[in-house]
Design a protein around this motif. Structure first.
Motif, mmCIF file in Angstrom:
data_model
loop_
_atom_site.group_PDB
_atom_site.id
_atom_site.type_symbol
_atom_site.label_atom_id
_atom_site.label_comp_id
_atom_site.label_asym_id
_atom_site.label_seq_id
_atom_site.Cartn_x
_atom_site.Cartn_y
_atom_site.Cartn_z
ATOM 1 N N LYS A 29 0.823 -1.213 0.000
ATOM 2 C CA LYS A 29 0.000 0.000 0.000
ATOM 3 C C LYS A 29 0.854 1.259 0.000
ATOM 4 C CE LYS A 29 -4.323 -1.765 1.865
ATOM 5 N NZ LYS A 29 -5.377 -1.601 2.874
ATOM 6 N N HIS A 36 1.595 7.186 -6.450
ATOM 7 C CA HIS A 36 0.571 8.203 -6.664
ATOM 8 C C HIS A 36 1.180 9.601 -6.550
ATOM 9 C CE1 HIS A 36 -3.383 10.258 -6.243
ATOM 10 N NE2 HIS A 36 -2.713 11.013 -5.395
ATOM 11 N N LYS A 131 -10.225 -0.684 0.109
ATOM 12 C CA LYS A 131 -10.364 0.417 -0.850
ATOM 13 C C LYS A 131 -9.906 1.749 -0.258
ATOM 14 C CE LYS A 131 -14.179 -1.756 -3.355
ATOM 15 N NZ LYS A 131 -15.587 -1.609 -3.837
ATOM 16 N N PHE A 152 -6.529 8.055 1.200
ATOM 17 C CA PHE A 152 -6.729 7.823 -0.228
ATOM 18 C C PHE A 152 -7.820 6.775 -0.403
ATOM 19 C CE2 PHE A 152 -2.418 9.124 0.539
ATOM 20 C CZ PHE A 152 -2.106 9.999 -0.491
ATOM 21 N N THR A 153 -8.670 6.977 -1.400
ATOM 22 C CA THR A 153 -9.712 5.994 -1.689
ATOM 23 C C THR A 153 -9.554 5.488 -3.117
ATOM 24 O OG1 THR A 153 -11.254 7.754 -2.342
ATOM 25 C CG2 THR A 153 -11.356 6.985 -0.062
ATOM 26 N N LYS A 154 -9.971 4.262 -3.341
ATOM 27 C CA LYS A 154 -9.780 3.619 -4.639
ATOM 28 C C LYS A 154 -10.558 4.347 -5.727
ATOM 29 C CE LYS A 154 -9.324 -1.078 -6.477
ATOM 30 N NZ LYS A 154 -7.860 -0.917 -6.528
ATOM 31 N N ASP A 155 -9.867 4.635 -6.837
ATOM 32 C CA ASP A 155 -10.472 5.309 -7.988
ATOM 33 C C ASP A 155 -9.664 4.920 -9.217
ATOM 34 O OD1 ASP A 155 -11.351 7.004 -10.011
ATOM 35 O OD2 ASP A 155 -11.476 8.772 -8.719
ATOM 36 N N TYR A 162 -5.784 5.321 -7.064
ATOM 37 C CA TYR A 162 -6.312 5.880 -5.826
ATOM 38 C C TYR A 162 -6.346 7.394 -5.914
ATOM 39 C CZ TYR A 162 -6.348 1.504 -3.212
ATOM 40 O OH TYR A 162 -6.636 0.238 -2.772
ATOM 41 N N THR A 163 -7.347 8.008 -5.271
ATOM 42 C CA THR A 163 -7.456 9.457 -5.253
ATOM 43 C C THR A 163 -7.328 9.961 -3.824
ATOM 44 O OG1 THR A 163 -8.788 11.343 -6.010
ATOM 45 C CG2 THR A 163 -9.979 9.516 -4.981
#
Length: 206
Positions: A29, A36, A131, A152-155, A162-163
């Motif tokens: 992670k 990112h 996520k 960060f959340t999954k996108d 992640y966004t």
């Protein structure tokens, strides 16, 4: 330090726990977060900032790496916070006051410097969903600079999948403020002029 600047630079959601994630999971992670960060050159978003008493203000965020950010508050808050690559400047137009702090004196460096080694200053936090990734950033040798916990959340459409959802700023006095982002867009054109500001103490631009 002004409460608005503290909230921005120093601020988990319900998904975040206090215990660090298992080592094997942490490695993967953290790699995602590091990638990112390296992939983001610019970012725009709307932000909502909420203090410990539940009071909220909002505005527009512009980010251009390395070193440039603009938090422009809307509504009745006559504040502007700008980083020009060297310093953070807070402009309070209501009282015609300007204050400046070195960017390096804040965990915000983790957001502004694409070369920052999050493995050195960041600790992955456990979350209740695969996520969601949460990273706490602090400099152990400088506790007075506070702590930032980025979430960060999954996108699938965002860099590395992640966004950036937002962060929680916690200053040295344990004052907590939450910043949430919406309408996030990455790697769009942003002019350097976007980080200019009008000095309320005199005429002209800086």
């Amino acid at each position: 330090m002004n409460k608005y600047l503290t909230a921005i630079i120093a601020a988990p959601i319900a998904l975040v726990a206090t215990a660090p994630a298992p080592a094997q999971q942490s490695s993967g992670k953290m790699d995602i977060v590091v990638q990112h960060m390296k992939s983001v050159g610019t970012m725009t978003a709307n932000f909502t900032q909420t203090d410990g008493a539940g009071r909220s203000v909002g505005g527009k965020l512009l980010l251009k790496r390395p070193g440039h950010v603009r938090f422009e508050y809307t509504g009745d808050t006559s504040l502007l916070i700008v980083a020009d690559g060297k310093a953070l400047t807070m402009i309070d137009y209501a009282v015609r006051q300007v204050q400046r702090w070195p960017i390096k004196n804040s965990p915000l460096t983790a957001l502004l410097d694409p070369g920052q080694d999050l493995r050195k200053y960041g600790k992955l936090q456990s979350t209740s969903s695969d996520k969601v990734i949460s990273v706490e950033v602090r400099d152990p040798s400088r506790p007075e600079y506070g702590t930032m916990t980025f979430t960060f959340t999954k996108d699938a459409n965002a860099p590395s999948g992640y966004t950036l959802y937002g962060w929680v700023a916690l200053d040295s006095k344990n004052n907590r403020t939450t910043v949430r982002l919406a309408n996030v867009k990455y790697n769009v054109a942003i002019s350097d002029k976007s980080f200019n500001w009008t000095d309320p103490r005199r005429r002209g631009r800086k």
